[in-house]
Design an enzyme around this catalytic site. Structure first.
Site, PDB file in Angstrom:
ATOM      1  N   SER A 130       0.837  -1.204   0.000  1.00 37.84           N
ATOM      2  CA  SER A 130       0.000   0.000   0.000  1.00 37.84           C
ATOM      3  C   SER A 130       0.866   1.247   0.000  1.00 37.84           C
ATOM      4  O   SER A 130       2.009   1.225   0.432  1.00 37.84           O
ATOM      5  CB  SER A 130      -0.904   0.033   1.227  1.00 37.84           C
ATOM      6  OG  SER A 130      -1.674   1.222   1.191  1.00 37.84           O
ATOM      7  N   LYS A 185      -4.792  -6.750   2.760  1.00 40.19           N
ATOM      8  CA  LYS A 185      -4.633  -5.594   1.860  1.00 40.19           C
ATOM      9  C   LYS A 185      -5.990  -5.246   1.226  1.00 40.19           C
ATOM     10  O   LYS A 185      -6.342  -4.083   1.066  1.00 40.19           O
ATOM     11  CB  LYS A 185      -3.582  -5.891   0.783  1.00 40.19           C
ATOM     12  CG  LYS A 185      -3.500  -4.850  -0.344  1.00 40.19           C
ATOM     13  CD  LYS A 185      -3.109  -3.485   0.168  1.00 40.19           C
ATOM     14  CE  LYS A 185      -2.942  -2.349  -0.788  1.00 40.19           C
ATOM     15  NZ  LYS A 185      -3.399  -2.313  -2.122  1.00 40.19           N
ATOM     16  N   HIS A 188      -7.984  -3.522   3.826  1.00 43.55           N
ATOM     17  CA  HIS A 188      -7.397  -2.182   3.957  1.00 43.55           C
ATOM     18  C   HIS A 188      -8.015  -1.266   2.891  1.00 43.55           C
ATOM     19  O   HIS A 188      -8.449  -0.145   3.180  1.00 43.55           O
ATOM     20  CB  HIS A 188      -5.873  -2.265   3.782  1.00 43.55           C
ATOM     21  CG  HIS A 188      -5.189  -0.975   3.470  1.00 43.55           C
ATOM     22  ND1 HIS A 188      -5.262  -0.381   2.219  1.00 43.55           N
ATOM     23  CD2 HIS A 188      -4.435  -0.144   4.225  1.00 43.55           C
ATOM     24  CE1 HIS A 188      -4.587   0.749   2.237  1.00 43.55           C
ATOM     25  NE2 HIS A 188      -4.081   0.916   3.433  1.00 43.55           N
ATOM     26  N   ASN A 189      -8.072  -1.749   1.653  1.00 38.80           N
ATOM     27  CA  ASN A 189      -8.640  -0.925   0.586  1.00 38.80           C
ATOM     28  C   ASN A 189     -10.133  -0.683   0.806  1.00 38.80           C
ATOM     29  O   ASN A 189     -10.637   0.404   0.517  1.00 38.80           O
ATOM     30  CB  ASN A 189      -8.425  -1.594  -0.774  1.00 38.80           C
ATOM     31  CG  ASN A 189      -6.992  -1.467  -1.256  1.00 38.80           C
ATOM     32  OD1 ASN A 189      -6.080  -1.260  -0.455  1.00 38.80           O
ATOM     33  ND2 ASN A 189      -6.767  -1.603  -2.535  1.00 38.80           N
ATOM     34  N   GLU A 192     -10.467   1.974   3.218  1.00 33.93           N
ATOM     35  CA  GLU A 192     -10.101   3.205   2.497  1.00 33.93           C
ATOM     36  C   GLU A 192     -11.320   3.760   1.721  1.00 33.93           C
ATOM     37  O   GLU A 192     -11.580   4.964   1.738  1.00 33.93           O
ATOM     38  CB  GLU A 192      -8.957   2.844   1.555  1.00 33.93           C
ATOM     39  CG  GLU A 192      -8.421   3.938   0.680  1.00 33.93           C
ATOM     40  CD  GLU A 192      -7.345   3.357  -0.279  1.00 33.93           C
ATOM     41  OE1 GLU A 192      -6.460   2.595   0.168  1.00 33.93           O
ATOM     42  OE2 GLU A 192      -7.419   3.657  -1.472  1.00 33.93           O
TER      43      GLU A 192
END
Ligand code: NDP
Length: 485
Positions: A130, A185, A188-189, A192
Site C-alpha cells: 500500500s 490488503k 485495507h482498501n 479506504e
C-alpha cells in the site's frame, strides 16, 4: 561469474520501478525485467545511477542474475498477467526459491498459486503493498503472506524498504499463511473506500448543506487534521479542495467529473464479506456510492424528472454554522470507528475460516505509515487489540466506546439533517443503522422468520424452548409443530 543480484523485480510500471529503486537505494543488488524492454531501458536511463541494477532482456536472463536461493518480486497487472509471469518464472526457478507477488491479487488466487508452487518446492508469497507509487519508492506498508521460512529470508530486505512509523517500527509484518497478506490488503482498501466516502459526504454536507466554498471546507479539513481525525486522507482532501484549476482558475473540485472510479478491491471486500456473513455496511455503501456516481445516464434522466423534494440546504435554525460543522466532525469520527470495526471483524472471521493466525495489534501498527489509511487513531486501535479489549469488536474497547458515546447525539443530528435536506449520506446513515442494530436487544428479524415460515416453511426457533418449529399455516387450526429438537 556468480549471480550478482540478491533480489529481482519483474514488472517495471509505476509500482515495480519505484519498488526496484527503493530496493537499490537500500543497498540491494536488483535484477530488473519487464515484458517490453522499453520500460527497463527507461528505468536504467533515468535512475540507473541510484544503486546496483542488473537489467535483463529475457526471463531466463533475469533468473540467472539472481543469487540462490532466489527472490523475485512480481509487480504486474493482477489476474491472468500474474499467472503468465509465474508460469515463465517457474520454468527456470528451483526448489527453495521465493516468488513474491506484490500486485493487488485476489486472495483466493493467492491461495491457489501458493499451493501450486508449494507442490513444486517453491515458496510463493502474496504480498499486499500500500501507498501507491510514492509509497513504493519512499517506503510502503507491506503485508506479506506465506510460509515462515520465506518470511525469515524476506524480513531483512522488506524491513529495509518499508515505511517507518513515528516510533521507528517498520511497516511490514508476516501476516499469515498463503492468502492472508492479500486478504488484509483487500480489507485495507475496503476501509479506504469507506473513509474516502465519509470525507466526501462531510464535504457535501458543508458544500450543499451549508453553502460553503471549497476553500472554506479545505480550511475545516486542515483544522480537523489537528484532532482525533488526523490522517493522510483528511490532509490530502484539504490539499485537493484548496487547489485551483490552472485552466479556468476555478476550484479544481468543480471541474472534475463526479464519477468515482474503482479497480475492484472494494468490490472484493464486500463480496467476500457476504460470503463470510459479515456485515461491512460502511464499505458496501461506499462501493455502491461510487457505482451510483458513475451511472451517468440514469442520473441524467433522474435530474430531468425534477422530483419534488428539498434542495440540499440544511436549515440551521438558531444553531451556528460552526456548531453544525463540529457535529459533522463527530459524525465522521463515529462512522469511521464503525468502518474500521467492520473491517477488522471481516479479517477476524476470515482468519478463523482460512486458518490464519493474524496479530491484529501488529496489523494496525503496520498501517500507521506508508499506506493510504494511515491515521493517528491506528495507535489506539493497536492498543485496543494488544490489551484484548477489542477481541470481540473494536466498538467495545473503552476508548472507542467512549468515542462513539461522545459523538452519538451529533451523529444522529447529522444523519437526520442529511435526510431532511436531501443530501445523500449513505455511509453516515448505514454506519449509524449498524450501530443501532448491533446494540438492540431485539431486532425485527423475528418478523422475517415468521414470513419465511409462512411462505416457505423455512421454520423458526423459539426464545423460550429449544427445537425447530413450523406453523401449519394452511391447516384450519394453524397449529405449531416441532420439526426437530
Ligand atoms: P499496472 O497494473 O498498470 O501493470 C503494468 C505492468 O504489468 C507492466 O509492467 C506490464 O508490462 C505488466 N504486464 C501486463 N500484462 C502482462 C503480461 N501478460 N505479462 C507480463 N507482464 C505484463 O502497473 P502498476 O505499476 O500500476 O501496478 C502493478 C501492480 O501493483 C498491480 O497488480 C497493481 O494492482 C498493484 N498496485 C498498484 C498500486 C498503484 O497505486 N498503482 C498500489 C498497490 C498495488 P508491459 O510494460 O510489458 O506492458
Amino acid at each position: 561469474m556468480s549471480a550478482p543480484a540478491n533480489v529481482g523485480v519483474i514488472g517495471l510500471a509505476a509500482m515495480g520501478a519505484s519498488l526496484a529503486r527503493n530496493l537499490a537505494r537500500h543497498g540491494n543488488s536488483v535484477a530488473v525485467y519487464n515484458r517490453h524492454y522499453s520500460r527497463t531501458e527507461k528505468l536504467m536511463k533515468e535512475h540507473g545511477d541510484e544503486g546496483k541494477f542488473y537489467p535483463a532482456q529475457t526471463v531466463k536472463e533475469f533468473v540467472d542474475l539472481l543469487e540462490r536461493p532466489r527472490t523475485a518480486i512480481i509487480m504486474v497487472k493482477a489476474g491472468a498477467p500474474t499467472d503468465a509471469v509465474i508460469d515463465e518464472l517457474v520454468e527456470y526457478m528451483e526448489p527453495g526459491d521465493i516468488i513474491v507477488d506484490g500486485g493487488n491479487a485476489y486472495f483466493k488466487d493467492t491461495i491457489r498459486r501458493e499451493k501450486e508452487l508449494r507442490d513444486k518446492g517453491l515458496h510463493f508469497v502474496g504480498m499486499g503493498v500500500s501507498g501507491g507509487e510514492e509509497g513504493a519508492l519512499l517506503g510502503p506498508s507491506m503485508m506479506p503472506g506465506g510460509s515462515d521460512a520465506s518470511w525469515e529470508r524476506l524480513k531483512p530486505i522488506l524491513e529495509s524498504i518499508a515505511a517507518k512509523a513515528s516510533d521507528g517500527e517498520p511497516c511490514v509484518m508476516h501476516v499469515g499463511e498463503n492468502g492472508a497478506g492479500h486478504f488484509v490488503k483487500m480489507v485495507h482498501n475496503g476501509i479506504e473506500y469507506a473513509d474516502m466516502q465519509l470525507i466526501a459526504e462531510s464535504y457535501d454536507l458543508m458544500r450543499r448543506g451549508l453553502g460553503m466554498t471549497p476553500d472554506e471546507i479545505g480550511d475545516v479539513f486542515e483544522q480537523w487534521n489537528k484532532t482525533d481525525l488526523d490522517s493522510y486522507l483528511i490532509e490530502i482532501t484539504a490539499q485537493v479542495l484548496h487547489h485551483k484549476d490552472p485552466q479556468t482558475g476555478k476550484p479544481l473540485v468543480d471541474v472534475i467529473v463526479d464519477h468515482a472510479g474503482m479497480k475492484g478491491t472494494g468490490t472484493w471486500t464486500v463480496q467476500t464479506a457476504l460470503e463470510l456473513g459479515v456485515p461491512v455496511t460502511g464499505i458496501a455503501e461506499a462501493v455502491f456510492a461510487r457505482g451510483l456516481s458513475s451511472q451517468s445516464e440514469l442520473r441524467e434522466e433522474a435530474w430531468k424528472q425534477n422530483f419534488a423534494g428539498p434542495d440540499g440546504r440544511i436549515e440551521l435554525g438558531s444553531e451556528s454554522r460552526e456548531d453544525f460543522i463540529e457535529r459533522i466532525r463527530q459524525a465522521l469520527y463515529a462512522s469511521k470507528i464503525v468502518a474500521y470495526a467492520q473491517g477488522f471483524n471481516e479479517i477476524s472471521v476470515a482468519a478463523k475460516t482460512y486458518g490464519w493466525n493474524i496479530d491484529m495489534a501488529h496489523l494496525a501498527r503496520i498501517w500507521r505509515a506508508g499506506c493510504i489509511i494511515r491515521a493517528k487513531f491506528l495507535d489506539r486501535i493497536s492498543e485496543a487489540f494488544e490489551s484484548g479489549e477489542a477481541n470481540v469488536s473494536l466498538l467495545f474497547a473503552p476508548f472507542f466506546k467512549q468515542g462513539i458515546e461522545n459523538s452519538e447525539a451529533d451523529w444522529r443530528k447529522v444523519v437526520a439533517a442529511a435526510a431532511e435536506s436531501g443530501v445523500p449520506a449513505p455511509v453516515f446513515s448505514s454506519s449509524l443503522a449498524y450501530f443501532d442494530g448491533l446494540r438492540s436487544k431485539r431486532l425485527p428479524a423475528a418478523v422475517i422468520q415468521g414470513q419465511r415460515d409462512l411462505f416457505g416453511a423455512h421454520t423458526y426457533q423459539r426464545v423460550d424452548m429449544p427445537g425447530t418449529y413450523h406453523i401449519l399455516w394452511a391447516e384450519p387450526g394453524q397449529e405449531e409443530v416441532k420439526m426437530s429438537d
